[in-house]
Motif scaffolding. Structure first.
Motif, PDB file in Angstrom:
ATOM      1  N   ASN A 189       1.058  -1.749   0.041  1.00 14.97           N
ATOM      2  CA  ASN A 189      -0.146  -0.346   0.158  1.00 14.97           C
ATOM      3  C   ASN A 189       1.041   1.178   0.247  1.00 14.97           C
ATOM      4  O   ASN A 189       1.732   1.546   0.760  1.00 14.97           O
ATOM      5  N   GLN A 190       0.975   1.512  -1.190  1.00 18.79           N
ATOM      6  CA  GLN A 190       1.801   2.821  -1.234  1.00 18.79           C
ATOM      7  C   GLN A 190       1.249   4.242  -2.335  1.00 18.79           C
ATOM      8  O   GLN A 190       0.613   3.443  -3.731  1.00 18.79           O
ATOM      9  N   VAL A 191       1.039   5.325  -1.602  1.00 20.65           N
ATOM     10  CA  VAL A 191       0.206   6.288  -2.368  1.00 20.65           C
ATOM     11  C   VAL A 191       0.839   6.056  -3.781  1.00 20.65           C
ATOM     12  O   VAL A 191       2.614   6.388  -4.030  1.00 20.65           O
ATOM     13  N   GLY A 192       0.147   6.448  -5.077  1.00 17.04           N
ATOM     14  CA  GLY A 192       0.581   6.513  -6.198  1.00 17.04           C
ATOM     15  C   GLY A 192       0.600   4.760  -6.929  1.00 17.04           C
ATOM     16  O   GLY A 192       1.062   4.913  -8.653  1.00 17.04           O
ATOM     17  N   SER A 193       0.479   3.815  -6.545  1.00 18.62           N
ATOM     18  CA  SER A 193       1.691   2.617  -7.190  1.00 18.62           C
ATOM     19  C   SER A 193       0.388   1.605  -7.965  1.00 18.62           C
ATOM     20  O   SER A 193      -0.500   1.514  -7.384  1.00 18.62           O
ATOM     21  N   SER A 194       0.908   1.255  -8.625  1.00 24.29           N
ATOM     22  CA  SER A 194      -0.039   0.787  -9.640  1.00 24.29           C
ATOM     23  C   SER A 194      -0.203  -0.674  -9.179  1.00 24.29           C
ATOM     24  O   SER A 194      -0.511  -1.591  -9.673  1.00 24.29           O
ATOM     25  N   SER A 195       0.538  -1.491  -8.092  1.00 24.35           N
ATOM     26  CA  SER A 195       0.723  -2.408  -7.334  1.00 24.35           C
ATOM     27  C   SER A 195       0.176  -2.479  -6.097  1.00 24.35           C
ATOM     28  O   SER A 195       0.570  -3.850  -5.357  1.00 24.35           O
ATOM     29  N   GLN A 254       6.319  -3.694 -12.989  1.00 26.32           N
ATOM     30  CA  GLN A 254       5.448  -4.003 -13.754  1.00 26.32           C
ATOM     31  C   GLN A 254       5.831  -5.089 -15.100  1.00 26.32           C
ATOM     32  O   GLN A 254       6.534  -5.710 -15.107  1.00 26.32           O
ATOM     33  N   SER A 255       4.227  -5.749 -14.765  1.00 25.29           N
ATOM     34  CA  SER A 255       4.440  -6.687 -16.379  1.00 25.29           C
ATOM     35  C   SER A 255       3.093  -6.381 -16.862  1.00 25.29           C
ATOM     36  O   SER A 255       2.731  -6.284 -17.068  1.00 25.29           O
TER      37      SER A 255
END
Length: 753
Positions: free
Chosen positions: A407-413, A581-582
């Motif tokens: 859980n990190q602000v702005g992360s896509s994962s 990213q994948s």
């Protein structure tokens, strides 16, 4: 889907001619394989390949290894047939080893030559062919008990005999419980397989033939393990963080993965240790033979089969390091995590129903210098809404890994509370039927005493019809039935082979072989969200060689050239600039390979035999271009993954009275582990050895050691490294991939009454 998932070992080269036989005797476990036959002169009539030892598999003991012909390995490994029909129509989602194992309930097992497979099936490659053990005039009980020092247990028994005038029966049971060599925390066995058989045979009163009614039930679940290691310069690997390659589990320690059903949108937790990872099947066979008028011999085989096929797999992607500021925590406790993280792709196929109808009819006749054959096959295959549900998750790069939440602000994962994210990105679906109808003809023609020609042709009509979705698979995607796209295709294919033997002297001669097959595609081609390229795939193979046979020495040496166009692959790609990213990419490409194989068998003195095989080959990619993460990639003339340029096999054995001592040494030169060829694994040896003892006419005992030189290490591909171009940045870094089995001691007892 990932077609590199359960790779069997690549070995040997195409089109080696027929000389001395070193093949697996029927019903014999790995501890007792390696029977040496007497030297024979080249016989152009034989349909089976020799000197292959395909049942000695250093990756696992659940099926035969792959016999390589310079083309990429597939998840299905080598094609397996039973009673002249394939055990599964297509290897995905039901792997062949989910319904077939080497067993005492098989009367005979052999390896079909490439030319024979091309003529009878229209496909290119070797195929294991096996035949069910039938009842006879004599009451028989044959069986095998096997185990290993890791706790593997296998029981295998067949009972057969007469049950009335001209009626005979056969009953068989096979049970395999294999923990493999690694310690899972959520289940005891990595392979749980049960196969039961029953059959009756009716012989006709006129003695001209018989008919067999056979039934088989199979239930099987198998898991795949990986290993983390430190990658070193020169293609070597070292163990890292106390992770023992081949001994530690790299499957999440609770064995559960979370998915969102592509068809219903419902969320499900799938259990790797339970029925979610299992497939089952029912097979009904009717086959037999009959002697017709004018010396024509008629054989037939038909099968109706129903299966529900499941796959539950976690595939490693990229490994990266995180700090406390990156927002990773243990899913169970919520405690912050720092260290190495492995992003993972979960695949789940939930019991896809498949129905298959297969038939083969053949008449043959020997007249004068000809051995003629005419055949017809009908293959029908129906898939009821195949889906591959997908999700991504993160786990610790450690033994018995823990799931992580992010859980990190702005992360896509960022993950949900269970540690999963990006549901159904790259998810797959297809639905429909496939039908192949073929007719074939072959003739083994002894033109003169010094020249013979074997030739044959296969003419095939193929039709596929069904539906799929062109909708991009975004995060949380669920199919909308109103967006289905329908397809209805048919094609005509031609295949066949010509094999000639020119006997220059009584002991030496020249071989010339040509094999050709065509294909366009199959239902599985429509699994993605793009319209597949179904251009015709052409596979010509040309071989030229020489042979020499003597009483104590036999050799054949042959060069081969093979090309194949329009391969399709769906790659699970990791961004080299951001390993978190994948993406999934559908690629089409060609392959070209040139090889040279020399096969030698010698029996210099009584009781001793030596088989030696060496292959040099150079398979390369052609027309391999694609775009990913905003960059263009081209892998033209790069070497094909996982295939060594030099292969060698050394098989000595010695028999004295009731004892036999044997060994098998296999050498693989370096194998490229990613598409750019920047990463590779150094050359390696795989070893087998054993002692067999004939206790009496009813019992024999064997002990086999797998990799008895205690070899360990990685093999295959390095997951998540498909786009890496600079190997130096990965030296001393933690990577993940497949491996060979560590030292394993196996024992078996065979009994016959």
């Amino acid at each position: 889907m990932n077609k590199k998932l359960l790779l069997m070992l690549a070995f040997s080269m195409a089109a080696t001619a027929n000389l001395t036989a070193q093949e697996t005797p029927t019903g014999t476990p790995p501890a007792a394989t390696d029977t040496i036959k007497k030297i024979k002169v080249v016989n152009s009539d034989t349909k089976e390949e020799k000197n292959r030892n395909v049942m000695l598999n250093a990756a696992n003991n659940t099926g035969p290894r792959e016999v390589n012909i310079g083309l990429p390995s597939t998840v299905g490994g080598i094609t397996i047939q039973e009673n002249d029909l394939p055990v599964v129509y297509f290897f995905w989602p039901e792997l062949p080893n989910r319904t077939w194992r080497q067993s005492t309930s098989l009367g005979r097992t052999g390896l079909l030559k490439i030319s024979e497979a091309a003529i009878t099936t229209g496909d290119l490659g070797f195929a294991v062919n096996s035949y069910t053990k039938l009842g006879s005039d004599k009451q028989e009980v044959v069986g095998n008990l096997s185990g290993s020092h890791f706790g593997w247990l296998k029981g295998d028994v067949n009972i057969s005999g007469p049950m009335g005038k001209n009626w005979f029966y056969t009953l068989g049971a096979y049970a395999n419980y294999d923990p493999s060599t690694y310690d899972m925390k959520f289940a005891k066995y990595s392979d749980r397989t049960q196969i039961y058989r029953a059959g009756v045979t009716k012989r006709f009163n006129n003695g001209k033939g018989q008919i067999n009614f056979l039934y088989k039930y199979a239930n099987s679940a198998s898991l795949t393990n990986y290993a983390i290691f430190k990658y070193k310069e020169g293609g070597k690997v070292e163990e890292v963080n106390d992770f023992r390659i081949g001994r530690d589990s790299y499957i999440v320690n609770d064995g559960t993965l979370k998915f969102k059903d592509l068809l219903t949108g419902k969320t499900k937790f799938a259990d790797m240790g339970g029925s979610d990872a299992a497939s089952f099947s029912h097979s009904f066979d009717v086959n037999g033979k009959y002697t017709l008028q004018n010396d024509w011999n008629f054989t037939f085989a038909s099968r109706i089969r129903y299966a529900e096929s499941s796959q539950l797999i976690g595939i490693p992607l990229g490994v990266f390091n995180v700090t406390a500021e990156d927002g990773y925590a243990y899913q169970k406790s919520g405690q912050a995590y720092t260290g190495a993280v492995n992003s993972m792709l979960g695949l789940y196929t939930d019991g896809t129903p498949t129905t298959t109808f297969l038939s083969r009819f053949e008449v043959k006749k020997t007249k004068n210098a000809h051995n003629m054959r005419i055949g017809f096959t009908e293959y029908y295959y129906n898939v009821d809404q195949f889906t591959s549900n997908r999700s991504f998750y993160n786990q610790t790069a450690s033994a018995a890994p823990d799931k992580l939440v992010h859980n990190q602000v702005g992360s896509s994962s960022n993950t949900d509370a269970d540690g999963f994210y990006n549901y159904n990105i790259g998810g797959e679906y297809h639905n429909g039927f496939e039908n192949k109808m073929s007719t074939y003809f072959s003739d083994d023609w002894a033109v003169t005493d010094w020249f013979s020609v074997n030739y044959g042709i296969n003419l095939r009509y193929q039709k596929i019809k069904g539906d799929y979705y062109l909708t991009p698979r975004t995060d949380g995607f669920v199919f909308d039935p109103s967006q289905k796209t329908y397809f209805d295709n048919d094609w005509f294919h031609i295949g066949g082979s010509v094999n000639t033997v020119l006997k220059v002297t009584k002991r030496a001669g020249v071989l010339l072989d040509f094999t050709y097959t065509q294909n366009n595609g199959q239902l599985e081609s429509y699994s993605g969200f793009v319209t597949p390229n179904l251009s015709k795939t052409k596979s010509p193979l040309l071989g030229f060689g020489v042979y020499y046979n003597d009483k104590i020495f036999s050799v054949v040496s042959q060069a081969t050239y093979l090309t194949r166009n329009n391969f399709q692959a769906r790659l699970n790609l990791v961004n080299p600039d951001d390993v978190s990213q994948s993406s999934v990419a559908t690629i089409f490409y060609d392959i070209q390979t040139l090889g040279w194989t020399t096969d030698v068998v010698a029996s210099p003195f009584k009781g001793f035999s030596l088989h030696y095989l060496i292959t040099f080959q150079n398979p390369v990619y052609k027309n391999y271009d694609f775009t990913a993460f905003g960059n263009n990639y081209s892998y033209n003339d790069k070497n094909v993954l996982e295939i060594s340029k030099t292969l060698m096999e050394i098989d000595p054995s010695y028999s004295y009275k009731k004892f036999k001592v044997w060994a098998s040494f296999r050498y693989f030169s370096k194998q490229f582990a990613n598409l750019t060829n920047a990463l590779y694994f150094d050359d390696r040896w795989e070893t087998f050895g054993g002692v067999n003892y004939q206790i009496n006419d009813h019992l024999d005992f064997g002990v086999t050691a797998v990799n008895f030189l205690n070899q360990t290490g990685a093999k295959g591909t390095i997951n998540g490294a498909e786009l890496i171009t600079d190997a130096s940045q990965y030296y001393d870094q933690t990577l993940v991939g497949s491996y060979i089995r560590p030292f394993t001691l196996e024992a078996s007892l065979n009994f016959r009454f």
